[in-house]
Design a protein around this motif. Structure first.
Motif, mmCIF file in Angstrom:
data_model
loop_
_atom_site.group_PDB
_atom_site.id
_atom_site.type_symbol
_atom_site.label_atom_id
_atom_site.label_comp_id
_atom_site.label_asym_id
_atom_site.label_seq_id
_atom_site.Cartn_x
_atom_site.Cartn_y
_atom_site.Cartn_z
ATOM 1 N N GLY A 22 0.817 -1.209 0.000
ATOM 2 C CA GLY A 22 0.000 0.000 0.000
ATOM 3 C C GLY A 22 0.852 1.261 0.000
ATOM 4 N N TYR A 23 0.362 2.294 0.673
ATOM 5 C CA TYR A 23 1.027 3.597 0.690
ATOM 6 C C TYR A 23 2.450 3.512 1.245
ATOM 7 C CZ TYR A 23 -3.312 5.899 -0.539
ATOM 8 O OH TYR A 23 -4.433 6.309 -1.219
ATOM 9 N N GLY A 25 4.265 0.158 1.793
ATOM 10 C CA GLY A 25 5.021 -0.966 1.230
ATOM 11 C C GLY A 25 5.496 -0.718 -0.192
ATOM 12 N N PHE A 42 4.444 -8.904 -1.502
ATOM 13 C CA PHE A 42 3.334 -9.812 -1.200
ATOM 14 C C PHE A 42 2.108 -8.998 -0.804
ATOM 15 C CE2 PHE A 42 7.184 -12.097 -0.251
ATOM 16 C CZ PHE A 42 6.952 -13.399 -0.682
ATOM 17 N N ASP A 45 -4.326 -8.719 -1.672
ATOM 18 C CA ASP A 45 -5.177 -8.039 -2.651
ATOM 19 C C ASP A 45 -4.675 -8.377 -4.068
ATOM 20 O OD1 ASP A 45 -6.421 -6.250 -4.338
ATOM 21 O OD2 ASP A 45 -6.291 -4.554 -2.944
ATOM 22 N N LYS A 48 -4.092 -5.475 -6.586
ATOM 23 C CA LYS A 48 -2.852 -4.693 -6.447
ATOM 24 C C LYS A 48 -1.679 -5.447 -7.068
ATOM 25 C CE LYS A 48 -3.398 -1.628 -2.512
ATOM 26 N NZ LYS A 48 -4.239 -1.945 -1.381
ATOM 27 N N CYS A 94 4.243 -4.414 6.288
ATOM 28 C CA CYS A 94 3.704 -3.047 6.135
ATOM 29 C C CYS A 94 2.190 -3.136 6.025
ATOM 30 C CB CYS A 94 4.263 -2.379 4.890
ATOM 31 S SG CYS A 94 6.042 -2.392 4.799
ATOM 32 N N TYR A 109 -4.492 -7.580 11.469
ATOM 33 C CA TYR A 109 -3.665 -7.663 10.247
ATOM 34 C C TYR A 109 -2.241 -8.097 10.595
ATOM 35 C CZ TYR A 109 -7.468 -4.905 8.233
ATOM 36 O OH TYR A 109 -8.696 -4.460 7.820
ATOM 37 N N GLN A 112 -2.421 -11.853 11.708
ATOM 38 C CA GLN A 112 -2.606 -12.786 10.564
ATOM 39 C C GLN A 112 -1.323 -12.900 9.751
ATOM 40 O OE1 GLN A 112 -5.787 -11.235 8.154
ATOM 41 N NE2 GLN A 112 -7.291 -11.612 9.760
ATOM 42 N N SER A 131 4.792 -1.511 10.523
ATOM 43 C CA SER A 131 3.507 -0.869 10.840
ATOM 44 C C SER A 131 3.610 -0.117 12.161
ATOM 45 C CB SER A 131 2.416 -1.929 10.982
ATOM 46 O OG SER A 131 2.339 -2.732 9.834
ATOM 47 N N THR A 132 2.837 0.961 12.272
ATOM 48 C CA THR A 132 2.806 1.738 13.513
ATOM 49 C C THR A 132 2.038 0.951 14.574
ATOM 50 O OG1 THR A 132 2.697 3.679 12.120
ATOM 51 C CG2 THR A 132 2.164 3.992 14.450
ATOM 52 N N GLU A 165 7.788 3.144 9.828
ATOM 53 C CA GLU A 165 7.726 3.832 8.541
ATOM 54 C C GLU A 165 7.377 5.283 8.806
ATOM 55 O OE1 GLU A 165 8.467 4.786 5.326
ATOM 56 O OE2 GLU A 165 8.645 2.609 5.487
ATOM 57 N N HIS A 272 -4.460 7.854 7.813
ATOM 58 C CA HIS A 272 -4.365 6.565 8.488
ATOM 59 C C HIS A 272 -3.503 6.649 9.753
ATOM 60 C CE1 HIS A 272 -4.399 2.378 9.112
ATOM 61 N NE2 HIS A 272 -3.238 2.094 8.571
ATOM 62 N N ARG A 344 -8.786 8.087 3.612
ATOM 63 C CA ARG A 344 -8.995 7.364 4.874
ATOM 64 C C ARG A 344 -9.119 8.350 6.034
ATOM 65 N NH1 ARG A 344 -4.159 3.186 4.705
ATOM 66 N NH2 ARG A 344 -3.165 5.029 3.833
HETATM 67 N N1 LIG Z 1 0.062 5.859 4.901
HETATM 68 C C1 LIG Z 1 0.961 6.530 5.570
HETATM 69 O O1 LIG Z 1 1.190 7.690 5.307
HETATM 70 C C2 LIG Z 1 1.775 5.887 6.686
HETATM 71 C C3 LIG Z 1 2.925 6.544 7.137
HETATM 72 C C4 LIG Z 1 3.673 5.962 8.136
HETATM 73 C C5 LIG Z 1 3.267 4.739 8.696
HETATM 74 N N2 LIG Z 1 2.137 4.126 8.247
HETATM 75 C C6 LIG Z 1 1.788 2.837 8.833
HETATM 76 O O2 LIG Z 1 2.149 1.804 7.918
HETATM 77 C C7 LIG Z 1 1.225 0.723 7.984
HETATM 78 C C8 LIG Z 1 0.643 0.456 6.599
HETATM 79 O O3 LIG Z 1 -0.096 1.596 6.186
HETATM 80 P P1 LIG Z 1 -0.475 1.871 4.675
HETATM 81 O O4 LIG Z 1 -0.932 3.278 4.621
HETATM 82 O O5 LIG Z 1 0.595 1.446 3.740
HETATM 83 O O6 LIG Z 1 -1.723 0.882 4.514
HETATM 84 P P2 LIG Z 1 -2.418 0.437 3.128
HETATM 85 O O7 LIG Z 1 -3.803 0.057 3.491
HETATM 86 O O8 LIG Z 1 -2.180 1.448 2.066
HETATM 87 O O9 LIG Z 1 -1.610 -0.863 2.717
HETATM 88 C C9 LIG Z 1 -1.647 -2.042 3.450
HETATM 89 C C10 LIG Z 1 -1.613 -3.217 2.492
HETATM 90 O O10 LIG Z 1 -1.587 -4.412 3.270
HETATM 91 C C11 LIG Z 1 -2.358 -5.397 2.599
HETATM 92 N N3 LIG Z 1 -2.736 -6.408 3.561
HETATM 93 C C12 LIG Z 1 -3.684 -6.380 4.523
HETATM 94 N N4 LIG Z 1 -3.707 -7.539 5.196
HETATM 95 C C13 LIG Z 1 -2.747 -8.310 4.657
HETATM 96 C C14 LIG Z 1 -2.288 -9.638 4.925
HETATM 97 N N5 LIG Z 1 -2.828 -10.371 5.899
HETATM 98 N N6 LIG Z 1 -1.284 -10.118 4.169
HETATM 99 C C15 LIG Z 1 -0.754 -9.373 3.177
HETATM 100 N N7 LIG Z 1 -1.131 -8.123 2.878
HETATM 101 C C16 LIG Z 1 -2.127 -7.614 3.605
HETATM 102 C C17 LIG Z 1 -3.525 -4.602 2.036
HETATM 103 O O11 LIG Z 1 -4.152 -5.296 0.976
HETATM 104 C C18 LIG Z 1 -2.831 -3.314 1.589
HETATM 105 O O12 LIG Z 1 -2.403 -3.401 0.238
HETATM 106 C C19 LIG Z 1 0.203 1.126 9.037
HETATM 107 O O13 LIG Z 1 0.592 0.629 10.283
HETATM 108 C C20 LIG Z 1 0.306 2.637 9.063
HETATM 109 O O14 LIG Z 1 -0.095 3.176 10.297
HETATM 110 C C21 LIG Z 1 1.406 4.660 7.232
#
Ligand SMILES: NC(=O)c1ccc[n+]([C@@H]2O[C@H](COP(=O)([O-])OP(=O)(O)OC[C@H]3O[C@@H](n4cnc5c(N)ncnc54)[C@H](O)[C@@H]3O)[C@@H](O)[C@H]2O)c1
Length: 442
Positions: A22-23, A25, A42, A45, A48, A94, A109, A112, A131-132, A165, A272, A344
């Motif tokens: 996601g944002y 990874g 990995f 989804d 993706k 991530c 998450y 799992q 992840s945070t 991150e 998020h 979000r």
């Molecule tokens: N978005 C931000 O700006 C940001 C910045 C710093 C930290 N974070 C932290 O990073 C973490 C991820 O955030 P994000 O924004 O990338 O989330 P996101 O929702 O954009 O991406 C998460 C990805 O994980 C996948 N996923 C979910 N369950 C899964 C599983 N069991 N196995 C494999 N993949 C799985 C989802 O399909 C999704 O593609 C969070 O803890 C968030 O707090 C986010």
């Protein structure tokens, strides 16, 4: 064992596996790839993964070049087949860490994913949570799962670390590679290996004593933001009542070369991270019978901002001899911050709900979000489409409320097209409006 892994890193024969594309990874994958490291992404989804394999962008601000390069690369691949985790030397998690309906950490998450990793874990692998989360997660929650299912021992058979991150989507000055990486290891060897890996791709690494310290660093950063945003939001309301422009005050205060850091008020918190992460500490603190009063207070102030904005909109309509009930309101910006497509936790949803509950007819314009996609909490708005940006359409509305100040919008044009603008972001600064146009700060 560690020397073999360090040697692989040095020779760029090390494979970085990233779970959750996601944002966070996806740019992380790109960062290692750019430094000639083999990357394997990995995700559960399928869409993706398919898009990534075919070079089709799914996060707008990341652009097309990255996706095409990853799709055509010999050293990048993406899959939904988690048995391929054994191809990775390091596995970086991530995945989302939201709050559940009781506003408590939803660790499902992370749990799992850790279960899945544990089934494929092999000796010598490095597992890092990005992840945070609450301090203690890596060692109290993850390691027991990894050890139980694999029969391997953390610190001797495999390595574990936590590295938060700090990605700031849409920030043109800082991408993943340019943001120093805080790293805490479960033991000195895990730390050494994790630092060596990040050092290949990231400008600077910042080692800390252990995993829980690194977990606390990330929460501290986001609590700092949440509390300071609440402070300027509170000041905005007070100064507005006094006829003082909070933005002018903050800009002038920011000229002090020390002891002041600029935060800008807005319609409430979104995204998020900032509305969610502080409550991970609140939850964990209860275990130690400690209270997080600043966090709770900041949450309360920030949560009330959409109501304040809607009240200001009512006053703006009133000045035009109109009632909210039956008025047509255009809200600009559904994304929680400028120039990204991430909606979000956007406070705009709360504003939509409040306006609708008062009888207004609501529409939105967001050049980054053409349509409201399904969300967990705002299903009423799913499928709603952004309006077309043109004079005829905008002119139809009784008021325009700026919730997000996307830089691609021409605000001078807006002043030509609407007689009543409610501005929560100071987007209309510098715009000279005609006499009959009202710009209300909110
Ligand atoms: N978005 C931000 O700006 C940001 C910045 C710093 C930290 N974070 C932290 O990073 C973490 C991820 O955030 P994000 O924004 O990338 O989330 P996101 O929702 O954009 O991406 C998460 C990805 O994980 C996948 N996923 C979910 N369950 C899964 C599983 N069991 N196995 C494999 N993949 C799985 C989802 O399909 C999704 O593609 C969070 O803890 C968030 O707090 C986010």
């Amino acid at each position: 064992m560690i020397d073999v892994q360090l040697n692989k890193i040095q020779k760029k024969q090390f494979t970085v596996g990233i779970i959750g594309l996601g944002y966070v990874g996806l740019p992380l994958m790109w960062t290692f790839h750019n430094n000639d490291m083999r990357v394997l992404g990995f995700d559960i989804d399928e869409k993706k993964v398919e898009n990534l394999k075919n070079g089709i962008p799914y996060i707008k601000h990341l652009g097309t070049e990255m996706m095409e390069a990853l799709a055509n690369s010999d050293i990048a691949d993406a899959t939904t087949d988690f048995s391929r985790l054994n191809e990775a030397d390091a596995i970086l998690l991530c995945v989302p860490t939201p709050l559940d309906q009781h506003r408590e950490p939803d660790m499902s998450y992370v749990e799992q994913t850790t279960e899945t990793v544990s089934k494929h874990l092999r000796k010598g692998q490095l597992v890092i949570l990005e992840s945070t989360t609450w301090p203690g997660t890596t060692e109290e929650l993850m390691i027991p799962i990894l050890e139980k299912n694999s029969g391997l021992k953390a610190g001797t058979d495999f390595y574990v670390a936590y590295s938060p991150e700090r990605e700031d989507p849409g920030n043109a000055d800082f991408n993943t590679a340019k943001i120093p990486k805080v790293v805490g290891g479960h033991g000195p060897e895990a730390l050494k290996l994790a630092l060596a890996m990040y050092d290949t791709a990231i400008v600077e690494t910042v080692p800390v004593s252990d995993c829980k310290t690194a977990e606390a660093v990330k929460l501290t950063e986001n609590i700092f933001r949440s509390v300071n945003i609440a402070l300027v939001n509170e000041l905005k309301v007070v100064y507005e009542a006094m006829g003082i422009d909070v933005h002018e005050v903050i800009d002038a205060a920011a000229t002090k070369p020390f002891g002041f850091m600029k935060f800008t008020p807005g319609p409430g918190l979104g995204g998020h991270c900032i509305p969610i992460d502080p409550f991970y500490l609140t939850w964990k603190a209860r275990e130690f019978e400690k209270h997080t009063r600043f966090i709770e207070l900041a949450g309360e102030v920030n949560t009330n901002m959409p109501s304040y904005v809607v009240d200001r909109t009512m006053l703006a309509l009133n000045a035009h001899k109109k009632a909210m009930n039956g008025s047509k309101i255009l809200v600009i910006g559904l994304a929680y911050k400028p120039d990204v497509d991430d909606m979000r936790e956007s406070p705009t949803f709360k504003i939509f709900d409040l306006l609708k509950s008062l009888g207004a007819e609501v529409a939105y314009y967001d050049p980054f979000i053409p349509e409201v996609l399904p969300t967990r909490e705002h299903s009423d708005w799913t499928g709603t489409k952004s309006i077309e940006w043109n004079k005829e359409t905008v002119y139809e509305f009784d008021a325009v409320l700026i919730s997000t100040n996307h830089s691609t919008i021409d605000y001078a044009e807006l002043a030509e097209w609407s007689e009543c603008v409610v501005d929560t972001r100071n987007a209309m600064r510098g715009v000279v409006a005609k006499n009959d146009v009202h710009i209300f700060k909110a």
